[in-house]
Design a protein around this motif. Structure first.
Motif, short mmCIF file in Angstrom:
data_model
loop_
_atom_site.label_atom_id
_atom_site.label_comp_id
_atom_site.label_asym_id
_atom_site.label_seq_id
_atom_site.Cartn_x
_atom_site.Cartn_y
_atom_site.Cartn_z
N SER A 1 1.22 -1.12 -0.46
CA SER A 1 0.03 0.21 0.12
C SER A 1 0.41 1.27 0.00
O SER A 1 1.93 0.96 0.47
CB SER A 1 -0.89 -0.26 1.92
N GLN A 2 0.35 1.84 -0.27
CA GLN A 2 0.86 3.63 -0.42
C GLN A 2 0.06 4.63 0.27
O GLN A 2 -0.56 5.19 -0.18
CB GLN A 2 1.09 4.37 -2.21
N LEU B 1 -3.33 5.66 6.84
CA LEU B 1 -3.49 4.23 5.36
C LEU B 1 -4.45 3.96 4.53
O LEU B 1 -5.52 5.19 5.16
CB LEU B 1 -3.19 3.12 6.51
N THR C 1 -8.26 -0.60 2.75
CA THR C 1 -8.12 -1.51 2.32
C THR C 1 -8.40 -3.41 3.15
O THR C 1 -8.73 -3.18 4.76
CB THR C 1 -6.65 -1.85 2.84
#
Length: 498
Positions: free
Chosen positions: A368-369, A392, A395
């Motif tokens: 993840s970015q 974050l 997700t």
């Protein structure tokens, strides 16, 4: 050439040599005839040895040539591959650390009404479920509130009847005031009559005094007139007292009106109080439906059907907030953060807003970015570390409490990059990629890789060189992407149309 002919040639060669030697040594033969048989025998031995060696080497080569002609493979067509250009790009240098995934904003859901039993919890309300603002989380038993509302409404009706009664008392008191005021008028009239009689009696007494002085009447008759005056004065006094009494009754009646009005006000206040109580109970009745205060993901589900709000089970003594039992916890909008630990020496390298690559050792799908949102001002005095909070993306792969790794971007430089699929790991630990020449021939080049870029490209720190070992111009440099794992140096390939 067959074996017999081969042997024949090989046996002739020594004879020629012997003849040459005999011509060159004619004098020797004359003087030493016993050497001739020796030379002939030696020559024959050498010839036989050389012929045997040639025979043994010749026969396998002919057999191998025959086998090779039988098993020579046909040439396969060139492999079809896809290529990509080598690109110049910005390379982000990173600082690697670890941390714990936590809720960015954890909202407790508390019951607004205590001492009520939880009656219903919908089946889809469970930990990990996403709920919308206003969605029903639980329904409390409202039978007690319904009974209290009915009782409060009955009290309102009773107090409203009391108000009507008190208002009737005011009317009665007002009538009493009017009656007493009429009595006062009557008593004043009586006083007037008594005063008139007194005035007449006094005049008669004065006239009779003159008559008694002249001897026209007797003293007894004068005394009678005197008592008449005295009686008239008493009547005037009595009439005045009756007026005072009547006026006192008027004042008392007016006071009773004030008291009656106060009773009415109190009764009306009681009505308003009962109405407010009904409204409060009706509000609490609405609050028996526990709704989600925000949209987000349910992190904790502590409520159970049958529990009584405000009385947490013994196993949930730690879930009481402000004296009220917590029923649920919701992560606002499902947003998570990574609380990473950064040594104080590296804190100056990190900026708010810096991008962060998030990965997990447990789940390789996690990539993840994130972005640095906050650097907490306090440094742990034992570990000399500060907590960096990293936002974050939403997700399903990350959960609160999970361990994760973070690569925080610290600065940016220019470099070159290729698709990650183009890089091939070797058994010795090295890394190669295949570049494509103008003749569609691939050349393997050992390279050194650096940072991962955007999840699908990788930095090439060194190794992309041309044949003269100089750094080459990458503007026309192409690398093999799909199919690279099946190639070897020098293969000719077919480039797929892209």
């Amino acid at each position: 050439m067959d074996n017999e002919s081969f042997l024949e040639v090989e046996t002739e060669a020594p004879v020629k040599v012997d003849e040459d030697e005999s011509f060159s040594k004619a004098d020797t033969q004359q003087t030493r005839p016993w050497l001739i048989p020796l030379f002939i025998g030696t020559g024959l031995g050498i010839a036989i040895a050389l012929g045997g060696i040639s025979l043994f080497t010749y026969l396998p080569s002919r057999q191998q040539s025959a086998v090779a002609k039988k098993v020579a493979p046909t040439v396969n067509p060139a492999m079809t591959v896809t290529i990509a250009p080598v690109e110049k790009t910005r390379i982000f240098r990173t600082f690697n650390t670890t941390g714990t995934v936590a809720a960015r904003d954890l909202i407790p859901v508390l019951p607004q009404v205590n001492s009520l039993q939880i009656k219903i919890i919908p089946e889809d309300i469970k930990e990990g479920a996403f709920v919308n603002k206003g969605q029903v989380l639980a329904i409390l038993d409202d039978s007690i509130l319904q009974a209290q509302i009915s009782q409060a409404k009955a009290e309102i009706e009773s107090k409203q009847a009391d108000v009507v009664s008190k208002q009737a008392e005011i009317t009665s008191k007002q009538a009493s005031v009017a009656s007493n005021q009429a009595i006062v008028k009557q008593k004043r009239a009586d006083l007037g009559q008594a005063q008139a009689k007194l005035e007449e009696a006094e005049k008669n007494f004065q006239r009779y005094q003159k008559l008694a002085a002249s001897g026209a009447i007797s003293q007894q008759e004068l005394d009678t007139r005197f008592y008449t005056v005295k009686t008239a004065k008493e009547s005037v006094r009595l009439a005045q007292e009756n007026i005072y009494s009547a006026q006192a009754n008027v004042s008392s009646a007016k006071a009773n009106i004030g008291s009656a009005k106060a009773n009415v006000n109190k009764a009306q206040a009681d009505v308003r109080s009962s109405v407010a109580k009904v409204q409060q109970l009706q509000t609490q009745l609405k609050q028996t439906v526990v709704r989600a205060p925000i949209s987000g993901m349910i992190a904790e589900k502590l409520a159970r059907v049958g529990d009584v709000t405000g009385v947490p089970p013994q196993t949930q003594t730690g879930t009481v907030i402000g004296g009220t039992q917590k029923l649920f916890s919701i992560i606002r909008n499902g947003r998570l953060e990574l609380q990473a630990r950064v040594p104080q020496m590296q804190l100056p390298q990190i900026d708010i807003g810096a991008s962060v690559q998030i990965t997990s050792d447990v789940d390789r799908r996690v990539r993840s970015q994130g972005r640095v949102r906050e650097i907490q001002p306090l440094v742990n005095p034992q570990r000399r570390e500060a907590t960096v909070k990293i936002d974050l993306p939403v997700t399903d792969l990350l959960k609160p409490g999970m361990f994760a790794r973070a690569a925080i971007n610290t600065n940016t430089t220019m470099g070159i990059a290729v698709p990650q699929k183009a890089v091939q790991s070797q058994p010795d630990g090295s890394v190669i990629l295949f570049t494509l020449s103008d003749e569609d021939i691939v050349r393997a080049q050992k390279v050194e890789v650096g940072e991962l870029i955007d999840g699908d490209r990788v930095e090439i720190k060194s190794g992309l060189q041309i044949s003269n070992n100089l750094k080459q111009d990458i503007s026309n440099l192409r690398v093999v992407v799909n199919g690279a794992s099946y190639l070897k140096d020098g293969d000719k390939v077919r480039v797929a149309n892209q």
